[in-house]
Structure formats: C-alpha cells, structure tokens
Design a protein around this motif. Structure first.
Motif, PDB file in Angstrom:
ATOM      1  N   ASN A 125       0.848  -1.199   0.000  1.00 46.23           N
ATOM      2  CA  ASN A 125       0.000   0.000   0.000  1.00 46.23           C
ATOM      3  C   ASN A 125       0.877   1.241   0.000  1.00 46.23           C
ATOM      4  OD1 ASN A 125      -2.341  -1.487   0.076  1.00 46.23           O
ATOM      5  ND2 ASN A 125      -3.140  -0.517   1.917  1.00 46.23           N
ATOM      6  N   ASP A 126       0.451   2.276  -0.699  1.00 52.98           N
ATOM      7  CA  ASP A 126       1.302   3.455  -0.790  1.00 52.98           C
ATOM      8  C   ASP A 126       1.236   4.346   0.448  1.00 52.98           C
ATOM      9  OD1 ASP A 126      -1.207   4.617  -1.224  1.00 52.98           O
ATOM     10  OD2 ASP A 126      -0.447   6.057  -2.685  1.00 52.98           O
ATOM     11  N   ASP A 127       0.451   3.941   1.459  1.00 57.44           N
ATOM     12  CA  ASP A 127       0.485   4.653   2.742  1.00 57.44           C
ATOM     13  C   ASP A 127       1.228   3.842   3.799  1.00 57.44           C
ATOM     14  OD1 ASP A 127      -1.344   2.620   3.098  1.00 57.44           O
ATOM     15  OD2 ASP A 127      -2.908   3.884   3.979  1.00 57.44           O
ATOM     16  N   THR A 128       1.930   2.813   3.368  1.00 56.19           N
ATOM     17  CA  THR A 128       2.660   1.925   4.273  1.00 56.19           C
ATOM     18  C   THR A 128       4.156   2.189   4.149  1.00 56.19           C
ATOM     19  OG1 THR A 128       0.933   0.237   4.091  1.00 56.19           O
ATOM     20  CG2 THR A 128       3.108  -0.491   4.853  1.00 56.19           C
ATOM     21  N   ILE A 129       4.783   2.501   5.273  1.00 55.77           N
ATOM     22  CA  ILE A 129       6.209   2.829   5.295  1.00 55.77           C
ATOM     23  C   ILE A 129       6.979   1.638   5.845  1.00 55.77           C
ATOM     24  CG2 ILE A 129       7.965   4.427   6.115  1.00 55.77           C
ATOM     25  CD1 ILE A 129       5.844   5.645   4.234  1.00 55.77           C
ATOM     26  N   LEU A 130       7.732   0.976   4.973  1.00 47.39           N
ATOM     27  CA  LEU A 130       8.485  -0.211   5.373  1.00 47.39           C
ATOM     28  C   LEU A 130       9.681   0.146   6.241  1.00 47.39           C
ATOM     29  CD1 LEU A 130       8.625  -2.169   1.983  1.00 47.39           C
ATOM     30  CD2 LEU A 130       7.076  -2.598   3.911  1.00 47.39           C
ATOM     31  N   ASP A 131       9.966  -0.715   7.213  1.00 45.83           N
ATOM     32  CA  ASP A 131      11.223  -0.627   7.956  1.00 45.83           C
ATOM     33  C   ASP A 131      12.371  -1.047   7.030  1.00 45.83           C
ATOM     34  OD1 ASP A 131       9.542  -0.095  10.052  1.00 45.83           O
ATOM     35  OD2 ASP A 131       9.907  -1.989  11.115  1.00 45.83           O
TER      36      ASP A 131
END
Length: 284
Positions: A95-101
């Motif tokens: 998802n483009d609102d999800t910020i991966l570690d």
C-alpha cells in the motif's frame, strides 16, 4: 541463485504518501542476490504523482489506470502487468500509505522460509504493521476468525485474514490461485485471497516482528457512524470506499455459504441503527 520480487502498488492523488512509501522501499536492506522490480498503477492522479515518481524513482514501471480502478482493480492491473513481463519468484503487495522498515524485506523472506520449512509447501506472508512509528500498537496485518489481531511475538504465527498493506505471495501460489479476484472494486480482495489460499491447502502467516508503519482508520466506518445522517450512511454503504454491500454479500456467500444472510442482515441493522447496534453489541 538470484531471486526476484515484483513490488505491486496502486495510487490515486496522494503524491506525498506515494513518494514516502517508495523512498522507504528503496532504502530497504536487500538480502543478497535479491532483485526488485516495482510496478505502480497511477490511477488517473491529477496531483502530479506520475511526474514526481518518474523524476525521483525513474526505475519504477508506471502503468496508467482509468481513474476508476480503486485498490483491488488497480492491484489486479499491476499484478497482471508484472506477471506478463517476467516469471518472478515473489510478488509483494504494498500500500502506498505503508512505510516499510529497513529490514522489512528480510523479515518477510525469513518468515516465509521458516514457514515453508514447517509446512513443506509455499505460504502467504502478511507483514505486521504498527500504528505509530516505534510503537507496538497493531494496525494492519493478520487476524484470526474472531477478528482478533495476530500480534508479532518473535515466533511463527498463522492467521486467517490478511490485510493487503504488505503481503508476500510466492509465484507458486500465484500460479495456483491467480490474480486478486475480479469480484471486488476496492476492498475485500486481500481477505478473499488469503481465504482462497487456505481453501487450496496453503497457509497464511504473519511476520514475527512489526515490519512497517501504517496509521489505522480512526473511529467507526462512515457507513455505520451515527454522526452521519441516514442518507450519508446509505451512500457510503453502497460505495466502493465504504462497505460496498453488493460485493460484501458476494464475499460472504463465497466463504460462508448460507450464513451470508446473517452477516448481511447485521450489516443493514448496523447501518440503519448504529447507536442501537453498538448498545446491544450484535457481534457477540
């Protein structure tokens, strides 16, 4: 041996979130001999998303949508396009609102490999997301039948429902199940895919640790929010961005048989009488 992952995203008019998501993805620590190719559906954005992504991340493959695809149909297009270009080992929904570690991809792959060693077959892995950076407050990931979230505890844990924020699907399962179901416009497709996998004899796991940050939606859904009048609730009840009752009914009939009537009846009661529904708590 080199392994390949096609990263699949879809977006519409939230250029800053999309750029932040891609920046975190490209800053991820990649395991050795892992190659990423990114496929982004820009579904008719008018806020300059396409130009901004092309300028900052020219390696991203941008696919132009119709402007009415929403999440599920946009992801279907991204997946179809990626699969037609190469035989990837894995597909990663993002998802483009999800910020991966930074270690997110390593965690997804490690969870996958450990689960495969136990199951002796391919599995689906959903990434556990926290609500706020550096917190342990669950927002999205895997859930059980009673909708209870599966909180990461450092151990392998199976789940029943998967949220599509960050999901690793191996090519073996893609070849068996195919793309996301065409029955859905926006939501439900991720839940449907996980249940399809389970029905085909595969398992769904959640990562052993939180791997990303994605704030949850706050408050009751608009279709059952008593602050909205009945006309507004009815509109959202039928909207692709709301419950989308027709598609919800299809989903329930597909996996719950005749019990779909109970689920749909509860949804109507919850939409029509949200305060009463909350008071008597029909979900218990």
């Amino acid at each position: 041996m080199k392994r390949t992952i096609a990263v699949l995203l879809t977006c519409h008019n939230r250029v800053q979130k999309t750029l932040e998501c891609l920046e975190a993805l490209f800053k991820s620590r990649l395991p050795q001999k892992l190659e990423l190719n990114v496929f982004l559906v820009d579904d008719g954005s008018t806020d300059g998303t396409c130009n901004a992504v092309t300028k900052k991340f020219p390696v991203v493959n941008i696919i132009h949508g119709t402007g009415s695809l929403y999440w599920n149909q946009g992801m279907r297009l991204a997946w179809r396009t990626a699969a037609s270009t190469s035989n990837y080992d894995f597909y990663l929904w993002l998802n483009d609102d999800t910020i991966l570690d930074k270690n997110a991809l390593s965690e997804l792959l490690m969870t996958y490999e450990e689960a495969v060693a136990i199951d002796n077959k391919a599995v689906v892995v959903t990434g556990a997301c926290r609500a706020i950076i550096n917190s342990t407050q669950f927002s999205y990931g895997g859930r059980l039948n009673n909708d209870e979230p599966v909180i990461p505890n450092g151990k392998l844990q199976e789940c029943v429902f998967i949220n599509g924020n960050a999901v690793l699907v191996p090519n073996i399962i893609f070849k068996e199940i195919g793309n996301l179901s065409n029955d859905y416009t926006h939501g439900i497709g991720d839940n449907d895919y996980g249940l399809q996998a389970i029905n085909r004899g595969f398992s769904c796991y959640t990562t052993k640790a939180f791997i990303a940050t994605c704030p949850p939606h706050v408050g009751p859904p608009g279709w059952c929010n008593p602050d909205n009048n009945i006309n507004r609730r009815w509109q959202i009840f039928h909207s692709p961005l709301g419950l989308n009752i027709k598609e919800y009914k299809l989903f329930r009939k597909k996996f719950w048989g005749k019990k779909w009537i109970m689920f749909v009846a509860k949804a109507y009661v919850r939409m029509l009488f949200p305060k009463l529904y909350h008071k008597i708590n029909l979900f218990k």
